[in-house]
Write a protein that holds these residues in place. Structure first.
Motif, PDB file in Angstrom:
ATOM      1  N   ASP A   1       0.679  -1.239  -0.113  1.00  0.00           N
ATOM      2  CA  ASP A   1      -0.024   0.022  -0.024  1.00  0.00           C
ATOM      3  C   ASP A   1       0.867   1.341   0.098  1.00  0.00           C
ATOM      4  OD1 ASP A   1      -2.034  -2.045   0.439  1.00  0.00           O
ATOM      5  OD2 ASP A   1      -2.071  -1.690   2.683  1.00  0.00           O
ATOM      6  N   THR A   2       1.814   1.328   0.662  1.00  0.00           N
ATOM      7  CA  THR A   2       2.765   2.401   1.019  1.00  0.00           C
ATOM      8  C   THR A   2       4.170   2.108   0.903  1.00  0.00           C
ATOM      9  OG1 THR A   2       1.196   3.164   2.565  1.00  0.00           O
ATOM     10  CG2 THR A   2       3.245   4.346   2.417  1.00  0.00           C
TER      11      THR A   2
ATOM     12  N   ILE B   1       7.765   5.570  -5.580  1.00  0.00           N
ATOM     13  CA  ILE B   1       7.883   5.396  -4.114  1.00  0.00           C
ATOM     14  C   ILE B   1       7.160   6.704  -3.742  1.00  0.00           C
ATOM     15  CG2 ILE B   1      10.060   4.427  -4.103  1.00  0.00           C
ATOM     16  CD1 ILE B   1      11.402   6.933  -3.235  1.00  0.00           C
ATOM     17  N   ASP B   2       6.581   6.368  -2.464  1.00  0.00           N
ATOM     18  CA  ASP B   2       5.670   7.486  -1.489  1.00  0.00           C
ATOM     19  C   ASP B   2       6.494   8.325  -0.792  1.00  0.00           C
ATOM     20  OD1 ASP B   2       3.432   6.295  -2.724  1.00  0.00           O
ATOM     21  OD2 ASP B   2       3.684   4.715  -1.292  1.00  0.00           O
ATOM     22  N   PHE B   3       7.597   7.988  -0.270  1.00  0.00           N
ATOM     23  CA  PHE B   3       8.589   8.684   0.676  1.00  0.00           C
ATOM     24  C   PHE B   3       9.895   8.531   0.562  1.00  0.00           C
ATOM     25  CE2 PHE B   3       4.328   7.919   3.136  1.00  0.00           C
ATOM     26  CZ  PHE B   3       3.963   9.188   3.295  1.00  0.00           C
ATOM     27  N   ARG B   4      10.920   9.574   0.368  1.00  0.00           N
ATOM     28  CA  ARG B   4      12.182   9.173   0.050  1.00  0.00           C
ATOM     29  C   ARG B   4      12.877   9.660   1.392  1.00  0.00           C
ATOM     30  NH1 ARG B   4      16.506  12.660  -2.251  1.00  0.00           N
ATOM     31  NH2 ARG B   4      14.891  13.975  -3.023  1.00  0.00           N
ATOM     32  N   GLU B   5      13.568   8.856   1.940  1.00  0.00           N
ATOM     33  CA  GLU B   5      14.173   9.378   3.307  1.00  0.00           C
ATOM     34  C   GLU B   5      15.772   9.190   3.207  1.00  0.00           C
ATOM     35  OE1 GLU B   5      12.325  10.263   5.505  1.00  0.00           O
ATOM     36  OE2 GLU B   5      10.390   9.564   4.607  1.00  0.00           O
TER      37      GLU B   5
ATOM     38  N   ALA C   1      16.641   6.176  -5.485  1.00  0.00           N
ATOM     39  CA  ALA C   1      15.515   6.813  -4.553  1.00  0.00           C
ATOM     40  C   ALA C   1      15.157   8.224  -5.185  1.00  0.00           C
ATOM     41  CB  ALA C   1      15.843   7.024  -3.020  1.00  0.00           C
ATOM     42  N   LYS C   2      16.162   8.929  -5.498  1.00  0.00           N
ATOM     43  CA  LYS C   2      15.599  10.282  -6.002  1.00  0.00           C
ATOM     44  C   LYS C   2      14.839   9.839  -7.367  1.00  0.00           C
ATOM     45  CE  LYS C   2      18.054  14.754  -7.418  1.00  0.00           C
ATOM     46  NZ  LYS C   2      16.993  15.554  -6.764  1.00  0.00           N
ATOM     47  N   MET C   3      15.306   9.058  -8.255  1.00  0.00           N
ATOM     48  CA  MET C   3      14.859   8.987  -9.651  1.00  0.00           C
ATOM     49  C   MET C   3      13.396   8.423  -9.193  1.00  0.00           C
ATOM     50  SD  MET C   3      13.552   6.751 -11.987  1.00  0.00           S
ATOM     51  CE  MET C   3      14.192   5.151 -11.594  1.00  0.00           C
ATOM     52  N   HIS C   4      13.293   7.610  -8.496  1.00  0.00           N
ATOM     53  CA  HIS C   4      11.662   6.982  -8.063  1.00  0.00           C
ATOM     54  C   HIS C   4      10.727   7.965  -7.579  1.00  0.00           C
ATOM     55  CE1 HIS C   4      12.138   2.940  -9.651  1.00  0.00           C
ATOM     56  NE2 HIS C   4      13.280   2.699  -8.935  1.00  0.00           N
ATOM     57  N   ALA C   5      11.616   8.702  -6.887  1.00  0.00           N
ATOM     58  CA  ALA C   5      10.683   9.847  -6.051  1.00  0.00           C
ATOM     59  C   ALA C   5      10.111  10.946  -7.188  1.00  0.00           C
ATOM     60  CB  ALA C   5      11.288  10.490  -4.852  1.00  0.00           C
ATOM     61  N   GLU C   6      11.086  11.502  -7.765  1.00  0.00           N
ATOM     62  CA  GLU C   6      10.946  12.534  -8.732  1.00  0.00           C
ATOM     63  C   GLU C   6      10.428  12.292 -10.435  1.00  0.00           C
ATOM     64  OE1 GLU C   6      14.568  14.716  -9.293  1.00  0.00           O
ATOM     65  OE2 GLU C   6      14.188  15.703  -7.322  1.00  0.00           O
TER      66      GLU C   6
END
Length: 569
Positions: free
Chosen positions: A212-213, A256-260, A246-251
């Motif tokens: 889900d997340t 992804i829903d949250f980049r940490e 992570a940056k690619m999948h976030a932008e």
């Protein structure tokens, strides 16, 4: 996909039968400590060099500390209710072993809400999936689905362990089943949250995306094919970050829903998300005030006999576990080879079906001389006991009471008298009632769990919500001595037919070799390695373990009416 085959720090741990319950516990504690090191100090140091926590460190930071939630005092802040610690024990030795199958699965409170946490252990072959890794995760998903526990996946895996791909990839209890379960569990409205905290490659990429997340830490990678495989397949040169960072999948991809920034921030976010999830009820305390048991937990060492030729009173053993004055024995004077009782453990009501490990008297109808008497052998299930247990199980389902099956049995009674009394019919009735339970079932193996006795006492094939076992307990089709005698006769007969000369020395050698092999296979650690047992527990903590089990069982939905179909009467 991982093709690594370097050795871990796990050492071979030969399985030998203990001489006492305390010795069995000491061996268990030592081996459990070794397993918890995963790939060893070098693997842990490597994980830290990459700026990442280990699987167990992540879990410890994620779950509630004592005092944070209503479950405090029962749940360990370090590991929770870990399932499958001994998975893959002594397996895959040619590849250096796979401690705990390279994955940690544990039930623990997160924000006061019981959750199933599944965390890849990247210290073990970079978190690669062995056959038992798949089976262990599927078992965790099954427990969570039945008890409607939210699932939290901490992903850090190189994918399938390629040397064993044919045993990991295609079957119904292999890699793909995990993703199928993701989809089915989501459709049932059970929360699934995934955090990518390292590698997540190839088919394994579907697991977090089916949740889900989805969270992801900087420096992690999520892609179907890594840079090297992309270049080999299509000739494209691309770095890991551009391909699946992570940056690619976030932008860009929006996957992804949250980049940490790191593990600490990711775990903090996970706790916050569980806090805000209104589909999950916080854990509540027991429905009744807990009462201390009549006996101390340590008394089990004075009562229980690990030697199968010795007797003990199962009622005395239960008095170390159940709330004082809550034990109400059902038909206590009838079918005495099984103890059936209503009880409370830590304030949680339950029904208990337990094998009796002492000689008991049986009275049977007679003529003018009156009832006759006979003696029931210890740990054996007789026809009248099976009839009693079947009716008791039905009554517990009627009253919506969870059932605990305490195993210490050599099986059902055999012989002319037993067959004429209808032992098969009575046993089938008990198996039928137990199989069709709508209430949660918890199995505890304290001694032997042999043959059809294992089936009737809710063995793994009969859908127990949880299976616990004491160190030193045994699970097999029959005892090692009996099995070795039968198998040795077959082996020797084959040798004689082939023209070999068989003398007493050869007979003894064949018997001892077969007995040694079977002794290892009946050991509970052998079964736990293959996923037949969820937890091996310390006997003096049986009460605490069952309290936790019953707490997990409280979220189990009891649906529909109890039906058995056709019963032999």
């Amino acid at each position: 996909m991982s093709a690594a085959n370097t050795r871990t720090d796990q050492k071979d741990s030969p399985i030998t039968p203990p001489n006492s319950l305390r010795q069995a516990v000491e061996e268990y504690i030592e081996q459990a400590g070794q397993i918890r090191l995963g790939g060893g100090e070098k693997g842990i140091a490597r994980q830290h060099r990459h700026g990442r926590l280990t699987a167990r460190e992540r879990i410890e930071k994620l779950i509630d500390s004592p005092g944070d939630a209503p479950v405090s005092g029962t749940w360990s802040s370090a590991s929770g209710f870990e399932c499958g610690l001994f998975a893959a024990f002594n397996m895959y030795r040619e590849y250096g072993g796979a401690p705990s199958a390279g994955v940690v699965t544990t039930i623990a409170p997160v924000g006061g809400k019981l959750s199933m946490i599944i965390a890849n252990d990247a210290t073990v072959k970079a978190g690669a999936f062995f056959p038992m890794t798949c089976k262990k995760i599927i078992r965790a998903q099954m427990i969570a689905e039945r008890a409607r526990l939210p699932l939290i996946y901490l992903v850090d895996s190189a994918g399938v362990f390629l040397p064993l791909q044919e045993d990991v990839f295609p079957d119904t209890d292999d890699f793909g089943r995990i993703f199928r379960n993701n989809a089915v569990i989501s459709a049932k409205g059970i929360t699934q949250i995934s955090a990518i905290m390292g590698n997540c490659v190839a088919g394994g990429g579907y697991l977090p995306v089916l949740c889900d997340t989805l969270l992801m830490t900087e420096g992690s990678g999520l892609y179907l094919a890594g840079p090297a495989l992309v270049k080999a397949a299509i000739g494209q040169e691309v770095d890991s970050e551009e391909l699946g960072g992570a940056k690619m999948h976030a932008e860009i991809s929006g996957t992804i829903d949250f980049r940490e920034p790191d593990d600490e921030a990711c775990l903090k976010r996970l706790r916050s998300l569980i806090h805000s999830d209104m589909s999950i009820d916080p854990v509540h305390g027991p429905p009744y005030e807990p009462v201390k048991p009549k006996r101390k937990g340590e008394d089990v060492y004075n009562i229980f006999q690990i030697d199968a030729t010795k007797q003990y009173d199962t009622v005395e053993l239960l008095e170390c576990v159940v709330d004082d004055e809550s034990l109400n024995q059902y038909k206590s004077e009838y079918g005495r080879s099984l103890v059936c009782a209503y009880a409370r453990i830590g304030g949680y009501p339950c029904g208990i079906v337990a094998n009796q490990r002492k000689l008991t008297e049986r009275k049977m109808p007679g003529g003018k001389a009156g009832p006759s008497k006979s003696m029931n052998m210890p740990a054996v299930i007789y026809d009248d006991s099976a009839d009693k247990a079947a009716r008791f199980i039905m009554d517990c389902n009627q009253k919506k009471i969870p059932l605990i099956f305490v195993n210490d049995t050599t099986g059902f009674m055999v012989g002319r008298d037993s067959e004429q009394a209808g032992i098969i019919r009575s046993g089938a009735k008990m198996v039928n009632a137990m199989s069709n339970c709508i209430v949660p079932k918890i199995t505890l193996i304290v001694g032997n769990s042999y043959g059809a006795g294992n089936y009737a006492m809710c063995g793994r094939a009969f859908d127990p919500l949880l299976t616990l076992a004491w160190p030193g307990s045994k699970c097999a089709v029959m005892g090692a001595g009996q099995a070795a005698s039968v198998l040795a006769q077959i082996d020797l007969a084959a040798k004689e037919r082939a023209g070999e000369k068989i003398d007493e020395e050869v007979r003894a050698q064949v018997f001892e070799a077969i007995k040694a092999s079977y002794t290892e296979q009946q050991d509970i650690r052998y079964g736990a390695a293959r996923g037949w047992v969820d937890r091996i527990i310390e006997p003096e903590r049986t009460r605490e373990e069952l309290i936790m089990s019953l707490q997990i069982a409280r979220t189990y939905p009891i649906e529909g009416a109890f039906r058995t179909g056709v019963l032999q009467v």
